[in-house]
Design a protein around this motif. Sequence first.
Motif, PDB file in Angstrom:
ATOM      1  N   VAL A  81       0.864  -0.871   0.079  1.00  9.23           N
ATOM      2  CA  VAL A  81      -0.123   0.053   0.018  1.00  9.23           C
ATOM      3  C   VAL A  81       0.443   0.958  -0.134  1.00  9.23           C
ATOM      4  O   VAL A  81       1.979   1.887   0.608  1.00  9.23           O
ATOM      5  CB  VAL A  81      -1.174  -0.172   1.210  1.00  9.23           C
ATOM      6  CG1 VAL A  81      -1.562   1.443   0.870  1.00  9.23           C
ATOM      7  CG2 VAL A  81      -1.578  -1.353   1.029  1.00  9.23           C
ATOM      8  N   VAL A  82       0.883   2.230  -1.450  1.00  9.16           N
ATOM      9  CA  VAL A  82       1.533   3.433  -1.219  1.00  9.16           C
ATOM     10  C   VAL A  82       0.336   4.090  -2.004  1.00  9.16           C
ATOM     11  O   VAL A  82       0.082   4.329  -2.608  1.00  9.16           O
ATOM     12  CB  VAL A  82       2.811   2.899  -2.144  1.00  9.16           C
ATOM     13  CG1 VAL A  82       3.615   4.221  -1.942  1.00  9.16           C
ATOM     14  CG2 VAL A  82       4.009   2.131  -2.155  1.00  9.16           C
ATOM     15  N   ALA A  83       0.640   5.406  -0.644  1.00  7.44           N
ATOM     16  CA  ALA A  83      -0.928   6.695  -1.302  1.00  7.44           C
ATOM     17  C   ALA A  83      -0.354   7.867  -0.163  1.00  7.44           C
ATOM     18  O   ALA A  83       0.207   7.541   0.669  1.00  7.44           O
ATOM     19  CB  ALA A  83      -2.261   5.670  -1.257  1.00  7.44           C
ATOM     20  N   PHE A  84      -0.737   8.932  -1.552  1.00  9.74           N
ATOM     21  CA  PHE A  84      -0.240   9.845  -0.525  1.00  9.74           C
ATOM     22  C   PHE A  84      -1.362  10.873  -0.388  1.00  9.74           C
ATOM     23  O   PHE A  84      -1.511  11.163  -1.694  1.00  9.74           O
ATOM     24  CB  PHE A  84       1.187  10.842  -0.476  1.00  9.74           C
ATOM     25  CG  PHE A  84       1.422  11.239  -1.979  1.00  9.74           C
ATOM     26  CD1 PHE A  84       1.044  12.328  -2.113  1.00  9.74           C
ATOM     27  CD2 PHE A  84       1.722  10.632  -2.115  1.00  9.74           C
ATOM     28  CE1 PHE A  84       1.619  12.934  -3.203  1.00  9.74           C
ATOM     29  CE2 PHE A  84       1.876  10.750  -4.183  1.00  9.74           C
ATOM     30  CZ  PHE A  84       1.668  12.484  -4.402  1.00  9.74           C
ATOM     31  N   LEU A 107      -2.966  14.754   4.696  1.00 11.80           N
ATOM     32  CA  LEU A 107      -3.725  13.367   5.537  1.00 11.80           C
ATOM     33  C   LEU A 107      -3.255  11.902   4.903  1.00 11.80           C
ATOM     34  O   LEU A 107      -4.387  10.990   6.260  1.00 11.80           O
ATOM     35  CB  LEU A 107      -4.928  14.149   4.096  1.00 11.80           C
ATOM     36  CG  LEU A 107      -5.965  15.525   4.542  1.00 11.80           C
ATOM     37  CD1 LEU A 107      -6.579  15.307   3.377  1.00 11.80           C
ATOM     38  CD2 LEU A 107      -6.644  15.311   5.814  1.00 11.80           C
ATOM     39  N   LEU A 108      -2.861  11.691   4.300  1.00 12.12           N
ATOM     40  CA  LEU A 108      -2.108  10.477   3.894  1.00 12.12           C
ATOM     41  C   LEU A 108      -1.094  10.205   3.281  1.00 12.12           C
ATOM     42  O   LEU A 108      -0.466  11.065   2.602  1.00 12.12           O
ATOM     43  CB  LEU A 108      -3.243   9.742   3.703  1.00 12.12           C
ATOM     44  CG  LEU A 108      -2.947   8.305   2.637  1.00 12.12           C
ATOM     45  CD1 LEU A 108      -2.976   7.268   4.279  1.00 12.12           C
ATOM     46  CD2 LEU A 108      -4.541   7.235   1.231  1.00 12.12           C
ATOM     47  N   ASN A 109      -0.391   9.620   4.158  1.00 13.35           N
ATOM     48  CA  ASN A 109       1.377   8.654   3.576  1.00 13.35           C
ATOM     49  C   ASN A 109       1.410   7.442   3.249  1.00 13.35           C
ATOM     50  O   ASN A 109       2.974   7.264   4.414  1.00 13.35           O
ATOM     51  CB  ASN A 109       2.072  10.337   3.901  1.00 13.35           C
ATOM     52  CG  ASN A 109       3.453   9.738   3.461  1.00 13.35           C
ATOM     53  OD1 ASN A 109       3.748   9.905   2.154  1.00 13.35           O
ATOM     54  ND2 ASN A 109       4.156  10.937   3.804  1.00 13.35           N
ATOM     55  N   GLU A 110       0.681   6.678   3.602  1.00 15.36           N
ATOM     56  CA  GLU A 110       1.394   5.067   3.209  1.00 15.36           C
ATOM     57  C   GLU A 110       1.983   4.943   2.517  1.00 15.36           C
ATOM     58  O   GLU A 110       1.911   5.168   1.356  1.00 15.36           O
ATOM     59  CB  GLU A 110      -0.001   4.485   2.708  1.00 15.36           C
ATOM     60  CG  GLU A 110      -1.027   4.337   3.773  1.00 15.36           C
ATOM     61  CD  GLU A 110      -0.973   4.039   4.956  1.00 15.36           C
ATOM     62  OE1 GLU A 110       0.301   2.546   4.967  1.00 15.36           O
ATOM     63  OE2 GLU A 110      -1.735   4.469   6.038  1.00 15.36           O
ATOM     64  N   GLY A 111       3.606   4.355   3.371  1.00 20.33           N
ATOM     65  CA  GLY A 111       4.430   3.384   2.136  1.00 20.33           C
ATOM     66  C   GLY A 111       5.902   5.156   2.691  1.00 20.33           C
ATOM     67  O   GLY A 111       6.780   5.083   2.124  1.00 20.33           O
ATOM     68  N   GLY A 112       5.422   6.051   2.594  1.00 17.79           N
ATOM     69  CA  GLY A 112       6.452   7.340   3.675  1.00 17.79           C
ATOM     70  C   GLY A 112       6.382   8.368   2.222  1.00 17.79           C
ATOM     71  O   GLY A 112       7.866   8.547   2.097  1.00 17.79           O
ATOM     72  N   SER A 203      -4.788  20.701  -3.653  1.00 17.86           N
ATOM     73  CA  SER A 203      -3.634  19.539  -3.106  1.00 17.86           C
ATOM     74  C   SER A 203      -3.080  18.643  -4.599  1.00 17.86           C
ATOM     75  O   SER A 203      -3.228  19.064  -5.720  1.00 17.86           O
ATOM     76  CB  SER A 203      -5.290  18.319  -2.414  1.00 17.86           C
ATOM     77  OG  SER A 203      -6.201  17.817  -3.922  1.00 17.86           O
ATOM     78  N   PHE A 204      -1.987  17.757  -4.193  1.00 18.64           N
ATOM     79  CA  PHE A 204      -1.529  16.606  -4.601  1.00 18.64           C
ATOM     80  C   PHE A 204      -1.330  15.677  -4.176  1.00 18.64           C
ATOM     81  O   PHE A 204      -1.539  15.588  -3.482  1.00 18.64           O
ATOM     82  CB  PHE A 204       0.300  17.638  -4.092  1.00 18.64           C
ATOM     83  CG  PHE A 204       1.010  16.469  -5.647  1.00 18.64           C
ATOM     84  CD1 PHE A 204       0.631  15.946  -6.956  1.00 18.64           C
ATOM     85  CD2 PHE A 204       2.747  15.927  -4.643  1.00 18.64           C
ATOM     86  CE1 PHE A 204       1.282  15.300  -7.284  1.00 18.64           C
ATOM     87  CE2 PHE A 204       2.829  15.871  -5.494  1.00 18.64           C
ATOM     88  CZ  PHE A 204       3.171  15.015  -6.925  1.00 18.64           C
ATOM     89  N   SER A 205      -1.802  14.849  -4.714  1.00 19.23           N
ATOM     90  CA  SER A 205      -1.963  12.802  -3.987  1.00 19.23           C
ATOM     91  C   SER A 205      -1.593  12.236  -5.184  1.00 19.23           C
ATOM     92  O   SER A 205      -1.297  12.254  -6.298  1.00 19.23           O
ATOM     93  CB  SER A 205      -3.760  12.932  -3.896  1.00 19.23           C
ATOM     94  OG  SER A 205      -4.369  12.669  -5.041  1.00 19.23           O
ATOM     95  N   GLY A 206      -0.908  10.686  -4.481  1.00 18.92           N
ATOM     96  CA  GLY A 206      -0.743   9.643  -5.622  1.00 18.92           C
ATOM     97  C   GLY A 206      -0.834   8.704  -4.937  1.00 18.92           C
ATOM     98  O   GLY A 206      -1.584   8.439  -4.083  1.00 18.92           O
ATOM     99  N   TYR A 207      -1.290   7.327  -5.855  1.00 14.53           N
ATOM    100  CA  TYR A 207      -0.663   6.127  -5.369  1.00 14.53           C
ATOM    101  C   TYR A 207      -0.324   5.507  -6.466  1.00 14.53           C
ATOM    102  O   TYR A 207      -0.420   5.262  -7.470  1.00 14.53           O
ATOM    103  CB  TYR A 207      -2.743   5.310  -4.886  1.00 14.53           C
ATOM    104  CG  TYR A 207      -3.366   5.747  -5.871  1.00 14.53           C
ATOM    105  CD1 TYR A 207      -3.483   4.064  -6.567  1.00 14.53           C
ATOM    106  CD2 TYR A 207      -4.270   6.812  -6.232  1.00 14.53           C
ATOM    107  CE1 TYR A 207      -4.586   4.421  -7.823  1.00 14.53           C
ATOM    108  CE2 TYR A 207      -4.834   6.591  -7.168  1.00 14.53           C
ATOM    109  CZ  TYR A 207      -5.573   5.619  -8.368  1.00 14.53           C
ATOM    110  OH  TYR A 207      -6.228   5.520  -8.908  1.00 14.53           O
ATOM    111  N   LEU A 208       0.247   3.964  -5.894  1.00 17.89           N
ATOM    112  CA  LEU A 208       0.705   3.347  -6.045  1.00 17.89           C
ATOM    113  C   LEU A 208      -0.001   1.804  -7.117  1.00 17.89           C
ATOM    114  O   LEU A 208      -1.387   1.249  -6.180  1.00 17.89           O
ATOM    115  CB  LEU A 208       1.541   1.729  -5.462  1.00 17.89           C
ATOM    116  CG  LEU A 208       2.026   0.411  -6.094  1.00 17.89           C
ATOM    117  CD1 LEU A 208       2.745   1.017  -7.702  1.00 17.89           C
ATOM    118  CD2 LEU A 208       3.072  -0.044  -4.726  1.00 17.89           C
TER     119      LEU A 208
END
Length: 215
Positions: A81-84, A107-112, A203-208
Amino acid sequence: MLETMVRMEARMTQWDKERKIFEENVLSILEHRREEMQETFSEQNEKLQRMFEDYKDIRGELTNRTNHLEDLAENLGDTPVVAFNAYTTTGDRSYSDNQMIILPYVLLNEGGGYNNNTGFFTAPVSGLYHFSAHICENDSKYMVVSIVHENKEIAITTEYESVGNSCSSVSAPAVMNANERVFIKSAYSESLLHGDPHYRWPSFSGYLVNKKSSE
C-alpha cells in the motif's frame, strides 16, 4: 376338376404377385425409414460434435481466465500500500514559472513516499503509479500547474475565471522505478494559487496501482 385346379393355380399366381408387391412396398418403406434414421443420426452426431467442440473452447477460455485471475490476485497480493494526499489552505500565493509547489498538510502518507518539506514524492518501489493535482485561482488570475516525473512534464492544466474564483484538476499515470520522484510546479510566470480552510483545498495526491513483478 381340372378347371378348378386351373383357377386355383391362377389365384396362387396372383397371390404371389400381390405378395411380392407387398414385400417390395414394405422393403421400400423400411429402406426409407432407415435412410431417415441415418440422416437424423448423422445430424445429431454432428450437433453433439459441435457441442463438444464448443465445450472444449469454453473450458479453455475459462481455464485462461482463471489463470489470469490467479496471476492478478498474486500480483495484487504482492503490491504494498503506497498512497499520499497533501493539501494547503493558504489564502493566495504567487508562483513564478517552474517554481515548485509544496503542500504542507498531509492527510495520508502510506509508504512514506511524500515529503511535505520538499514537495517531492519518492517512489518506494518500482511500478505503475497514478497522480492528480487539484488547483484553485482567485481575483481573475491564472493558475497553471503541471505534474512532473523526473523533470518531464506528464500533465498540465490551466484555471482562470474573469470573475470570482474556481478550481480544476489534472491527473496522469506514470511508470516509475524505485527512488524516482514526482512533484507539481507552476507552469506560468504569474500563477496565483488560492486556498481557504473551509471551501478550497489545493492538493497533490497519488497511489501505487501495481508493483513491478520483477521486484
